[in-house]
Scaffold this motif. Structure first.
Motif, short mmCIF file in Angstrom:
data_model
loop_
_atom_site.label_atom_id
_atom_site.label_comp_id
_atom_site.label_asym_id
_atom_site.label_seq_id
_atom_site.Cartn_x
_atom_site.Cartn_y
_atom_site.Cartn_z
N MET A 160 -8.26 -4.64 13.46
CA MET A 160 -7.44 -4.75 12.26
C MET A 160 -7.51 -3.48 11.42
O MET A 160 -6.53 -3.13 10.76
CB MET A 160 -7.82 -5.97 11.43
N GLU A 161 -8.62 -2.77 11.44
CA GLU A 161 -8.70 -1.51 10.70
C GLU A 161 -7.73 -0.49 11.31
O GLU A 161 -7.00 0.19 10.59
CB GLU A 161 -10.13 -0.98 10.69
N GLY A 162 -7.73 -0.38 12.64
CA GLY A 162 -6.79 0.51 13.31
C GLY A 162 -5.35 0.08 13.09
O GLY A 162 -4.48 0.90 12.81
N TRP A 163 -5.11 -1.23 13.18
CA TRP A 163 -3.78 -1.80 12.95
C TRP A 163 -3.29 -1.46 11.55
O TRP A 163 -2.15 -1.07 11.36
CB TRP A 163 -3.87 -3.30 13.18
N GLY A 164 -4.19 -1.58 10.59
CA GLY A 164 -3.83 -1.32 9.19
C GLY A 164 -3.39 0.11 8.94
O GLY A 164 -2.61 0.37 8.02
N ARG A 165 -3.83 1.05 9.75
CA ARG A 165 -3.43 2.44 9.56
C ARG A 165 -1.95 2.68 9.86
O ARG A 165 -1.43 3.74 9.55
CB ARG A 165 -4.32 3.36 10.40
N TYR A 166 -1.29 1.70 10.43
CA TYR A 166 0.15 1.80 10.67
C TYR A 166 0.98 1.25 9.52
O TYR A 166 2.20 1.18 9.61
CB TYR A 166 0.53 1.12 11.99
N PHE A 167 0.32 0.88 8.41
CA PHE A 167 0.99 0.35 7.23
C PHE A 167 0.79 1.30 6.05
O PHE A 167 -0.25 1.95 5.94
CB PHE A 167 0.40 -1.02 6.85
N THR A 168 1.77 1.35 5.16
CA THR A 168 1.59 2.11 3.92
C THR A 168 0.56 1.40 3.05
O THR A 168 0.29 0.20 3.24
CB THR A 168 2.92 2.23 3.14
N GLU A 169 -0.03 2.12 2.11
CA GLU A 169 -1.03 1.51 1.23
C GLU A 169 -0.47 0.35 0.43
O GLU A 169 -1.18 -0.61 0.12
CB GLU A 169 -1.63 2.56 0.29
N ASP A 170 0.83 0.42 0.08
CA ASP A 170 1.46 -0.62 -0.73
C ASP A 170 2.30 -1.59 0.11
O ASP A 170 3.22 -2.24 -0.40
CB ASP A 170 2.33 0.00 -1.82
N ALA A 171 1.96 -1.71 1.38
CA ALA A 171 2.75 -2.54 2.30
C ALA A 171 2.72 -4.02 1.89
O ALA A 171 1.71 -4.54 1.44
CB ALA A 171 2.22 -2.40 3.73
N ASP A 172 3.88 -4.65 2.08
CA ASP A 172 4.00 -6.11 1.94
C ASP A 172 3.97 -6.72 3.34
O ASP A 172 4.55 -6.15 4.28
CB ASP A 172 5.34 -6.49 1.31
N PHE A 173 3.32 -7.87 3.48
CA PHE A 173 3.37 -8.61 4.74
C PHE A 173 3.49 -10.08 4.39
O PHE A 173 2.63 -10.63 3.70
CB PHE A 173 2.10 -8.38 5.57
N VAL A 174 4.57 -10.70 4.85
CA VAL A 174 4.76 -12.14 4.66
C VAL A 174 4.47 -12.80 6.00
O VAL A 174 5.16 -12.54 6.99
CB VAL A 174 6.19 -12.48 4.18
N ALA A 175 3.44 -13.62 6.03
CA ALA A 175 3.03 -14.30 7.25
C ALA A 175 3.95 -15.49 7.53
O ALA A 175 4.62 -16.00 6.62
CB ALA A 175 1.58 -14.78 7.12
N HIS A 176 3.93 -15.96 8.77
CA HIS A 176 4.77 -17.10 9.13
C HIS A 176 4.41 -18.34 8.32
O HIS A 176 5.25 -19.22 8.12
CB HIS A 176 4.70 -17.39 10.64
N SER A 177 3.20 -18.39 7.81
CA SER A 177 2.76 -19.54 7.01
C SER A 177 3.21 -19.46 5.56
O SER A 177 3.01 -20.40 4.80
CB SER A 177 1.23 -19.62 7.05
N GLY A 178 3.77 -18.31 5.18
CA GLY A 178 4.21 -18.13 3.80
C GLY A 178 3.25 -17.32 2.95
O GLY A 178 3.56 -17.00 1.81
N LEU A 179 2.08 -16.97 3.49
CA LEU A 179 1.17 -16.09 2.74
C LEU A 179 1.84 -14.74 2.55
O LEU A 179 2.54 -14.26 3.44
CB LEU A 179 -0.14 -15.90 3.51
N TRP A 180 1.61 -14.12 1.41
CA TRP A 180 2.24 -12.85 1.09
C TRP A 180 1.17 -11.89 0.61
O TRP A 180 0.61 -12.06 -0.46
CB TRP A 180 3.31 -13.07 0.03
#
Length: 132
Positions: free
Chosen positions: A25-45
């Motif tokens: 997940m640390e490596g995965w996170g490097r592909y996101f901007t620092e202010d990235a939004d992610f809305v999960a399929h469960s509705g978590l944001w």
């Protein structure tokens, strides 16, 4: 959008998927901007890279082991503005098992907004929707 940009975006999506499957997940996170939004399929944001990574770390080990079955493929890339693209992917996760439940084949679509930042493409926003 030129062919190189599309190729670079596909490479980002492929690398991010590989890291997600490996539960790096640390490596995965490097592909996101620092202010990235992610809305999960469960509705978590999640509204930052750090929150997104932390939220995706908080899964049972039984689910982490199942990630080897997960695949994601780019279906479409469209330029929104110079240095900004909309990417749609389809994902499949066969034989996913939640604790106490029967295995199920899951699938979904993720809409990404990717931005060019310092010569590389990063994910600024992602919205994951389950379709099964």
């Amino acid at each position: 959008m030129n062919a190189k940009d599309q190729q670079d975006i596909r490479a980002v999506m492929s690398a991010a998927t590989d890291l997600w499957v490996a539960h790096d997940m640390e490596g995965w996170g490097r592909y996101f901007t620092e202010d990235a939004d992610f809305v999960a399929h469960s509705g978590l944001w999640w509204t930052s890279r750090d929150d997104n990574v932390e939220g995706h770390l908080d899964v049972p080990e039984s689910v982490v082991r199942q990630k080897r079955n997960y695949t994601q493929r780019v279906e479409a890339i469209a330029e929104i503005a110079p240095g900004v693209a909309l990417v749609h992917t389809r994902w499949d996760w066969p034989d996913h098992v939640q604790a106490g439940a029967q295995p199920e084949d899951r699938s979904g679509i993720i809409s990404y907004v990717v931005v060019e930042h310092d010569g590389r493409w990063l994910i600024r926003s992602a919205h994951n929707t389950r379709v099964s």
